[in-house]
Design an enzyme around this catalytic site. Structure first.
Site, PDB file in Angstrom:
ATOM      1  N   CYS A   1      -0.391  -4.599   5.910  1.00 38.09           N
ATOM      2  CA  CYS A   1       0.886  -3.887   5.976  1.00 38.09           C
ATOM      3  C   CYS A   1       0.764  -2.569   6.744  1.00 38.09           C
ATOM      4  O   CYS A   1       1.662  -2.199   7.496  1.00 38.09           O
ATOM      5  CB  CYS A   1       1.426  -3.659   4.578  1.00 38.09           C
ATOM      6  SG  CYS A   1       1.838  -5.221   3.749  1.00 38.09           S
TER       7      CYS A   1
ATOM      8  N   GLU B   1       6.349  -4.928   2.330  1.00 31.62           N
ATOM      9  CA  GLU B   1       6.450  -4.151   3.570  1.00 31.62           C
ATOM     10  C   GLU B   1       6.695  -5.052   4.779  1.00 31.62           C
ATOM     11  O   GLU B   1       7.518  -4.732   5.642  1.00 31.62           O
ATOM     12  CB  GLU B   1       5.169  -3.338   3.803  1.00 31.62           C
ATOM     13  CG  GLU B   1       4.851  -2.350   2.699  1.00 31.62           C
ATOM     14  CD  GLU B   1       3.916  -2.903   1.625  1.00 31.62           C
ATOM     15  OE1 GLU B   1       3.144  -2.100   1.070  1.00 31.62           O
ATOM     16  OE2 GLU B   1       3.943  -4.120   1.343  1.00 31.62           O
TER      17      GLU B   1
ATOM     18  N   HIS C   1       4.287  -9.860   1.911  1.00 35.73           N
ATOM     19  CA  HIS C   1       4.267  -8.603   1.160  1.00 35.73           C
ATOM     20  C   HIS C   1       5.593  -7.883   1.398  1.00 35.73           C
ATOM     21  O   HIS C   1       6.244  -8.068   2.427  1.00 35.73           O
ATOM     22  CB  HIS C   1       3.123  -7.715   1.635  1.00 35.73           C
ATOM     23  CG  HIS C   1       1.769  -8.211   1.240  1.00 35.73           C
ATOM     24  ND1 HIS C   1       0.651  -7.408   1.313  1.00 35.73           N
ATOM     25  CD2 HIS C   1       1.340  -9.413   0.772  1.00 35.73           C
ATOM     26  CE1 HIS C   1      -0.403  -8.101   0.909  1.00 35.73           C
ATOM     27  NE2 HIS C   1      -0.013  -9.319   0.583  1.00 35.73           N
TER      28      HIS C   1
ATOM     29  N   CYS D   1      -1.528  -2.171   2.056  1.00 37.19           N
ATOM     30  CA  CYS D   1      -2.831  -2.793   2.300  1.00 37.19           C
ATOM     31  C   CYS D   1      -3.115  -2.756   3.808  1.00 37.19           C
ATOM     32  O   CYS D   1      -2.300  -2.287   4.596  1.00 37.19           O
ATOM     33  CB  CYS D   1      -2.820  -4.234   1.797  1.00 37.19           C
ATOM     34  SG  CYS D   1      -1.775  -5.336   2.776  1.00 37.19           S
TER      35      CYS D   1
END
Length: 142
Positions: free
Chosen positions: A79, A48, A46, A76
């Protein structure tokens, strides 16, 4: 946040879900990331996470105590947990994520009262532009 949006645009151009993130420390960008799940065949890639890994490498420390994470969408659970473990000072995000957001939308991972690290959080920064990139991506998919 403008740089995070540029990172999200890079994800869009790579046919990834357009999420971007940057890590700022002492007024300069020390980490950048955009979704790379498909590109890297990695479910943890992801934006992040990619930005946090980049920042940790550049700083030379897994603790990013004096840093801020800017992400185009509400992080999420994975993260948000990584942000807590990195001991970030501040988290700034754009659009809420009503399906997976773990700051306030469906879970409260960051700043959970039982955790030993709290950070300043600000959401809604350039939320419209962040949401538009995501909507554009999903319109193209349909």
């Amino acid at each position: 946040m403008e740089e995070a949006l540029r990172c999200a645009q890079r994800a869009l151009e790579a046919d990834e879900v357009p999420v971007g993130a940057v890590v700022i420390c002492a007024g300069r960008i020390v980490g950048r990331g955009w979704n790379r799940n498909l590109t890297d065949c990695d479910p943890t890639a992801h934006a992040e996470i990619v930005a946090l890994r980049d920042a940790a490498r550049n700083i030379g420390n897994h603790r990013l105590v004096d840093c801020e994470l800017f992400a185009t969408i509400e992080p999420c659970a994975m993260c948000a947990g990584a942000a807590v473990h990195a001991r970030l000072r501040r988290l700034v995000f754009g659009a809420d994520d009503p399906k997976a957001g773990a700051i306030h939308s469906i879970l409260q991972v960051a700043n959970h009262p039982n955790l030993n690290h709290q950070m300043d959080i600000r959401g809604g920064v350039l939320a419209g532009r962040s949401a538009e990139l995501l909507q554009q991506f999903f319109r193209m998919r349909r």
